[in-house]
Design a protein around this motif. Structure first.
Motif, PDB file in Angstrom:
ATOM      1  N   GLY A  62      -1.224  15.563  -7.071  1.00  0.00           N
ATOM      2  CA  GLY A  62      -2.289  16.108  -6.510  1.00  0.00           C
ATOM      3  C   GLY A  62      -2.848  15.772  -5.023  1.00  0.00           C
ATOM      4  N   ARG A  63      -2.075  15.293  -4.216  1.00  0.00           N
ATOM      5  CA  ARG A  63      -2.596  15.137  -2.945  1.00  0.00           C
ATOM      6  C   ARG A  63      -1.370  15.163  -1.722  1.00  0.00           C
ATOM      7  NH1 ARG A  63      -5.425   9.683  -1.151  1.00  0.00           N
ATOM      8  NH2 ARG A  63      -5.794  11.215   0.556  1.00  0.00           N
ATOM      9  N   VAL A  64      -1.221  16.697  -1.746  1.00  0.00           N
ATOM     10  CA  VAL A  64      -0.176  17.005  -0.541  1.00  0.00           C
ATOM     11  C   VAL A  64      -0.325  16.272   0.774  1.00  0.00           C
ATOM     12  CG1 VAL A  64       0.707  19.150   0.358  1.00  0.00           C
ATOM     13  CG2 VAL A  64      -0.349  19.638  -1.686  1.00  0.00           C
ATOM     14  N   GLY A  65       0.878  15.640   1.073  1.00  0.00           N
ATOM     15  CA  GLY A  65       0.896  15.117   2.087  1.00  0.00           C
ATOM     16  C   GLY A  65       0.703  13.426   2.236  1.00  0.00           C
ATOM     17  N   THR A  66       0.273  12.989   0.946  1.00  0.00           N
ATOM     18  CA  THR A  66       0.275  11.506   0.723  1.00  0.00           C
ATOM     19  C   THR A  66       1.353  11.023  -0.076  1.00  0.00           C
ATOM     20  OG1 THR A  66      -2.243  12.020   0.782  1.00  0.00           O
ATOM     21  CG2 THR A  66      -1.465  10.062  -0.143  1.00  0.00           C
ATOM     22  N   CYS A  67       1.808   9.918   0.416  1.00  0.00           N
ATOM     23  CA  CYS A  67       2.915   9.318  -0.147  1.00  0.00           C
ATOM     24  C   CYS A  67       2.399   7.798  -0.073  1.00  0.00           C
ATOM     25  CB  CYS A  67       4.206   9.214   0.840  1.00  0.00           C
ATOM     26  SG  CYS A  67       4.948  10.992   0.839  1.00  0.00           S
ATOM     27  N   GLU A  68       3.271   7.201  -1.394  1.00  0.00           N
ATOM     28  CA  GLU A  68       3.272   5.911  -1.509  1.00  0.00           C
ATOM     29  C   GLU A  68       4.480   5.233  -0.986  1.00  0.00           C
ATOM     30  OE1 GLU A  68       1.427   4.348  -5.188  1.00  0.00           O
ATOM     31  OE2 GLU A  68       1.078   6.438  -5.776  1.00  0.00           O
ATOM     32  N   VAL A  69       4.434   4.004  -0.332  1.00  0.00           N
ATOM     33  CA  VAL A  69       5.809   3.217   0.016  1.00  0.00           C
ATOM     34  C   VAL A  69       5.631   1.732  -0.339  1.00  0.00           C
ATOM     35  CG1 VAL A  69       7.301   2.628   1.993  1.00  0.00           C
ATOM     36  CG2 VAL A  69       5.765   4.672   2.219  1.00  0.00           C
ATOM     37  N   LYS A  70       6.989   1.681  -1.076  1.00  0.00           N
ATOM     38  CA  LYS A  70       7.161   0.229  -1.595  1.00  0.00           C
ATOM     39  C   LYS A  70       8.163  -0.467  -1.157  1.00  0.00           C
ATOM     40  CE  LYS A  70       9.024   1.177  -6.270  1.00  0.00           C
ATOM     41  NZ  LYS A  70       8.889   0.985  -7.568  1.00  0.00           N
ATOM     42  N   GLY A  71       8.230  -1.927  -1.064  1.00  0.00           N
ATOM     43  CA  GLY A  71       9.480  -2.518  -0.550  1.00  0.00           C
ATOM     44  C   GLY A  71       9.399  -3.932  -0.973  1.00  0.00           C
ATOM     45  N   ARG A  72      10.368  -4.432  -0.505  1.00  0.00           N
ATOM     46  CA  ARG A  72      10.196  -5.971  -0.611  1.00  0.00           C
ATOM     47  C   ARG A  72      10.531  -6.553   0.708  1.00  0.00           C
ATOM     48  NH1 ARG A  72      14.511  -7.989  -4.634  1.00  0.00           N
ATOM     49  NH2 ARG A  72      15.833  -7.158  -3.365  1.00  0.00           N
ATOM     50  N   CYS A  73      10.029  -7.817   1.090  1.00  0.00           N
ATOM     51  CA  CYS A  73      10.074  -8.508   2.475  1.00  0.00           C
ATOM     52  C   CYS A  73      10.343 -10.072   1.975  1.00  0.00           C
ATOM     53  CB  CYS A  73       8.926  -8.299   3.183  1.00  0.00           C
ATOM     54  SG  CYS A  73       8.864  -9.091   4.812  1.00  0.00           S
ATOM     55  N   TYR A  74      11.595 -10.420   2.673  1.00  0.00           N
ATOM     56  CA  TYR A  74      12.038 -11.764   2.538  1.00  0.00           C
ATOM     57  C   TYR A  74      11.364 -12.579   3.752  1.00  0.00           C
ATOM     58  CZ  TYR A  74      15.581 -10.657  -0.774  1.00  0.00           C
ATOM     59  OH  TYR A  74      16.304 -10.045  -1.681  1.00  0.00           O
ATOM     60  N   ARG A  75      10.929 -13.811   3.299  1.00  0.00           N
ATOM     61  CA  ARG A  75      10.318 -14.877   4.004  1.00  0.00           C
ATOM     62  C   ARG A  75      11.232 -15.224   5.348  1.00  0.00           C
ATOM     63  NH1 ARG A  75       8.939 -16.575  -1.346  1.00  0.00           N
ATOM     64  NH2 ARG A  75       6.436 -15.727  -1.616  1.00  0.00           N
ATOM     65  N   SER A  76      12.443 -15.231   5.198  1.00  0.00           N
ATOM     66  CA  SER A  76      13.582 -15.674   6.176  1.00  0.00           C
ATOM     67  C   SER A  76      14.709 -14.877   5.972  1.00  0.00           C
ATOM     68  CB  SER A  76      13.779 -17.231   6.100  1.00  0.00           C
ATOM     69  OG  SER A  76      14.439 -17.486   5.144  1.00  0.00           O
ATOM     70  N   GLN A  77      15.644 -14.745   6.701  1.00  0.00           N
ATOM     71  CA  GLN A  77      17.095 -14.482   6.396  1.00  0.00           C
ATOM     72  C   GLN A  77      17.975 -15.141   5.560  1.00  0.00           C
ATOM     73  OE1 GLN A  77      17.471 -11.426   7.115  1.00  0.00           O
ATOM     74  NE2 GLN A  77      17.727 -10.718   9.047  1.00  0.00           N
ATOM     75  N   LYS A  78      17.362 -16.198   5.138  1.00  0.00           N
ATOM     76  CA  LYS A  78      18.251 -17.036   4.292  1.00  0.00           C
ATOM     77  C   LYS A  78      18.219 -16.184   2.984  1.00  0.00           C
ATOM     78  CE  LYS A  78      17.646 -21.228   6.818  1.00  0.00           C
ATOM     79  NZ  LYS A  78      17.325 -22.630   6.735  1.00  0.00           N
ATOM     80  N   LYS A  79      16.947 -15.948   2.511  1.00  0.00           N
ATOM     81  CA  LYS A  79      16.776 -15.179   1.313  1.00  0.00           C
ATOM     82  C   LYS A  79      17.024 -15.915   0.032  1.00  0.00           C
ATOM     83  CE  LYS A  79      18.286 -10.706   3.330  1.00  0.00           C
ATOM     84  NZ  LYS A  79      19.487 -10.117   3.896  1.00  0.00           N
ATOM     85  N   ASN A  80      16.634 -17.318   0.294  1.00  0.00           N
ATOM     86  CA  ASN A  80      16.542 -18.097  -0.803  1.00  0.00           C
ATOM     87  C   ASN A  80      15.302 -18.280  -1.665  1.00  0.00           C
ATOM     88  OD1 ASN A  80      15.117 -19.480   1.020  1.00  0.00           O
ATOM     89  ND2 ASN A  80      16.278 -21.261   1.106  1.00  0.00           N
ATOM     90  N   GLU A  81      14.337 -17.352  -1.346  1.00  0.00           N
ATOM     91  CA  GLU A  81      12.901 -17.462  -1.870  1.00  0.00           C
ATOM     92  C   GLU A  81      12.846 -16.009  -2.466  1.00  0.00           C
ATOM     93  OE1 GLU A  81       9.758 -19.220  -0.149  1.00  0.00           O
ATOM     94  OE2 GLU A  81      10.832 -20.660   1.040  1.00  0.00           O
ATOM     95  N   THR A  82      12.057 -15.778  -3.429  1.00  0.00           N
ATOM     96  CA  THR A  82      11.594 -14.550  -3.968  1.00  0.00           C
ATOM     97  C   THR A  82      11.004 -13.562  -2.781  1.00  0.00           C
ATOM     98  OG1 THR A  82      11.292 -15.468  -6.192  1.00  0.00           O
ATOM     99  CG2 THR A  82      10.436 -13.221  -5.690  1.00  0.00           C
ATOM    100  N   PRO A  83      11.342 -12.633  -2.667  1.00  0.00           N
ATOM    101  CA  PRO A  83      10.752 -11.872  -1.622  1.00  0.00           C
ATOM    102  C   PRO A  83       9.361 -11.220  -1.888  1.00  0.00           C
ATOM    103  CG  PRO A  83      12.178 -10.434  -2.863  1.00  0.00           C
ATOM    104  CD  PRO A  83      12.372 -11.627  -3.279  1.00  0.00           C
ATOM    105  N   HIS A  84       8.451 -10.850  -0.979  1.00  0.00           N
ATOM    106  CA  HIS A  84       7.159 -10.452  -1.182  1.00  0.00           C
ATOM    107  C   HIS A  84       7.166  -9.120  -1.580  1.00  0.00           C
ATOM    108  CE1 HIS A  84       4.987 -13.842   0.120  1.00  0.00           C
ATOM    109  NE2 HIS A  84       5.576 -14.025   1.299  1.00  0.00           N
TER     110      HIS A  84
END
Length: 109
Positions: A62-84
Motif C-alpha cells: 500500500g505504500r509505494v517506495g517504502t520498504c521494511e528491512v530486517k537482519g541480525r547483528c552479532y555482538r562480536s565476531q565470536k558469534k557465541n551469543e544470540t544475535p540482536h
C-alpha cells in the motif's frame, strides 16, 4: 481470490533492488534527531565489519517506495551469543531514502 481483490501479498527477499538509496548524511541526520549518535556510529562500524547477517527486504503493502528491512547483528565476531534483531523502515522521498523508523532488540535500541 475473488476478482477485483487488490490485496498485495509481499514476501521477504535478499534483493536490495527496490530499496531506496540512503546516504550517510541521511543516517547522521536520523541519529541526530533521535539523540543516538554514538549508537549509530557503533552500528555503522558493525555493518562495515560484517557483524550484520541475514538481511531481508520487503516492500510495504500500500505504500509505494517504502520498504521494511530486517537482519541480525552479532555482538562480536565470536558469534557465541544470540544475535540482536534489527529492523528499519525506509521510504523514498524526493529520490532519496529516508529512515522512517529503526529498532533493535538490544537495550540501547
Amino acid at each position: 481470490m475473488a476478482a477485483g481483490d487488490e490485496r498485495c501479498f509481499v514476501t521477504w527477499t535478499k534483493s536490495l533492488q527496490n530499496l531506496a538509496k540512503v546516504s550517510s548524511i541521511t543516517i547522521a541526520n536520523h541519529l541526530k534527531g533521535c539523540r543516538k549518535k554514538e549508537i549509530g556510529e557503533k552500528g555503522y562500524k558493525f555493518f562495515t565489519e560484517n557483524y550484520i547477517h541475514d538481511v531481508f527486504v520487503k516492500e510495504e503493502g500500500g505504500r509505494v517506495g517504502t520498504c521494511e528491512v530486517k537482519g541480525r547483528c552479532y555482538r562480536s565476531q565470536k558469534k557465541n551469543e544470540t544475535p540482536h534483531t534489527v529492523k528499519l523502515k525506509i521510504a523514498e522521498r524526493e529520490g532519496r531514502g529516508n529512515v522512517e523508523g529503526a529498532e533493535c532488540s538490544c537495550k540501547a535500541g
